[in-house]
Enzyme design. Structure first.
Site, short mmCIF file in Angstrom:
data_model
loop_
_atom_site.label_atom_id
_atom_site.label_comp_id
_atom_site.label_asym_id
_atom_site.label_seq_id
_atom_site.Cartn_x
_atom_site.Cartn_y
_atom_site.Cartn_z
N HIS A 59 0.81 -1.22 0.00
CA HIS A 59 0.00 0.00 0.00
C HIS A 59 0.84 1.27 0.00
CE1 HIS A 59 -3.76 1.85 -0.08
NE2 HIS A 59 -4.34 1.34 1.00
N ASP B 100 -2.03 2.09 -4.75
CA ASP B 100 -3.28 2.54 -4.15
C ASP B 100 -4.35 1.47 -4.32
OD1 ASP B 100 -2.12 4.96 -3.46
OD2 ASP B 100 -2.72 5.91 -5.36
#
Length: 442
Positions: free
Chosen positions: A413, A417
């Site tokens: 992450h 995204d």
């Protein structure tokens, strides 16, 4: 006689140390030239160390699980020859070419001659006799003796001290099964009854197992543990799960396998997934990357090198299908099979076990409904395949049976995204649900 010192050899370019994972010999063993002495592991590659000479093992320089530096003393052998102690000199190596087999003649310092069998017989005569086993048993051993239940009329066997304790506690000893000799009630039996109550008497065949095994984490299992710990501690994972209708894909796979050439392997779902990933990566090249978080640099790769998580007898390995973008469906399947067989046989090379840019993990028919794959550090994405099951699916007017499979995929992450991860998985879903699109060039 002389000595020959064997040091930890150079097991690969740039390798400074290796973990000892197996001894094939012990002190006192007679070994021949080229006999295997030990196995060491580095970077998921196992290297076996042979003996350069004939000799007898005098000393082992490490224990299993130890990490040994290259060039450190590893094993010392006694070899034939009169040059005295040595550390692997040419003279000793040449002198050690004389056989040291069981039954051969060994020269003694006083000129006497004995065979190896004679030496063994003398050692057996001089060995101390085995110590007799004491009749007294520890409480832990007594706890594992099958308990003996008492009849209503039989007087339980117990010491006066135990009878006093039972009387003071208001306990009828006939309710307590004894685990001592001839069903004698012990203090441990009384303690167990006072702690757990009458249920102990109702289950005389059940005993407590208080054993504990201490298993050292070594070799490939330690490498896996270190890799997983690094991945989970340094990568903030996001996992995205989507179901895929693979009915059409399974029909196509069955038809292709039925008409395949004899020189082609049987197709599984993985080659189709690999080709779908190549197409999806062409649209989102940031998914085919490794992240150097210490330098703060993302290395985005042009070549698609797909790691395939493979379960072996030794543990999890990840052989790599290199340049999947340049392979067709059958070539992907052939290379996949070759690497999987090499990994399971322990023959995969260091080059075949490294360099992946994105990984697939699949548990096959045991794949469950959902998994949360751990990213293969330093990659930024991993695609998880769950099992295929037939489910009723609403088509707008009725429920129809369809072959459904979940994709459980994890992403770094920090770099990917959630929106980009979803687009990537949805693109793979589209290609798998309409498999003809896999073969259409953009």
């Amino acid at each position: 006689m002389g000595e020959h010192l064997i040091k930890m050899p150079d097991v690969g370019e740039g390798i400074a140390e290796a973990e000892l994972v197996e001894w094939h010999v012990k002190v006192g063993d007679l070994v021949r030239e080229d006999a295997l002495l030990a196995a060491v592991m580095t970077d998921k590659a196992t290297v076996e160390i042979p003996s350069p000479v004939n000799g007898e093992v005098l000393w082992l320089g490490a224990e299993i699980g130890d990490v040994v530096a290259i060039g450190s003393p590893l094993i010392r052998l006694q070899v034939a020859g009169g040059e005295g102690a040595s550390s692997g000199s040419d003279k000793t190596e040449k002198a050690a070419e004389a056989p040291a087999r069981s039954g051969e003649i060994e020269a003694q310092g006083d000129g006497a001659v004995r065979t190896s069998e004679a030496i063994i017989e003398q050692q057996a005569r001089e060995a101390p006799p085995p110590r007799p086993v004491e009749a007294k048993q520890s409480p832990a051993v007594r706890m594992h003796r099958p308990p003996v239940a008492h009849t209503d009329n039989a007087k339980p066997i117990a010491s006066p001290a135990i009878r006093l304790r039972a009387r003071e506690a208001g306990v009828d000893l006939r309710q307590i099964p004894g685990t001592g000799p001839a069903g004698r009630i012990t203090h441990e039996d009384l303690d167990a009854f006072l702690t757990h109550g009458p249920q102990v008497a109702r289950a005389p065949g059940l005993i407590q197992d208080t054993s504990v095994q201490h298993i050292k984490v070594i070799g490939l299992r330690r490498k896996i543990a270190e890799k997983m710990a690094t991945a989970k501690s340094r990568i903030p994972h996001i996992t995205y799960v989507e179901e895929v209708d693979v009915t059409a894909l399974e029909d196509l796979r069955t038809a292709l396998n039925a008409k395949k050439r004899t020189d082609r392997p049987k197709l599984t779902i993985l080659p189709f997934l690999m080709r779908a990933m190549v197409k999806a990566i062409a649209e989102q090249p940031n998914l085919n990357a490794t992240y150097d978080d210490e330098a703060g640099i993302v290395h985005q790769h042009g070549g698609v090198h797909i790691g395939i998580a493979t379960q072996t007898g030794s543990g999890l390995m990840v052989p790599v299908v290199r340049h999947a973008e340049a392979r067709d469906l059958w070539d992907c399947a052939m290379e996949l099979n070759r690497l999987a067989e090499a990994a399971k046989a322990g023959l995969a090379t260091r080059e075949e076990l490294g360099g992946s840019t994105i990984t697939i993990t699949s548990l096959g028919a045991m794949g469950g409904i959902v998994t949360t794959p751990v990213i293969n550090h330093p990659e930024v994405a991993i695609i998880g395949v769950n099992k295929i099951v037939v489910r009723p699916v609403w088509d707008g007017s009725t429920f129809i049976p369809r072959k459904m499979m979940n994709l459980s995929s994890s992403f770094d992450h920090r770099i990917i995204d959630g929106w980009d991860a979803a687009i990537f998985v949805q693109r793979i879903k589209t290609l798998l649900e309409a498999p003809a699109m896999i073969f259409v060039e953009a």
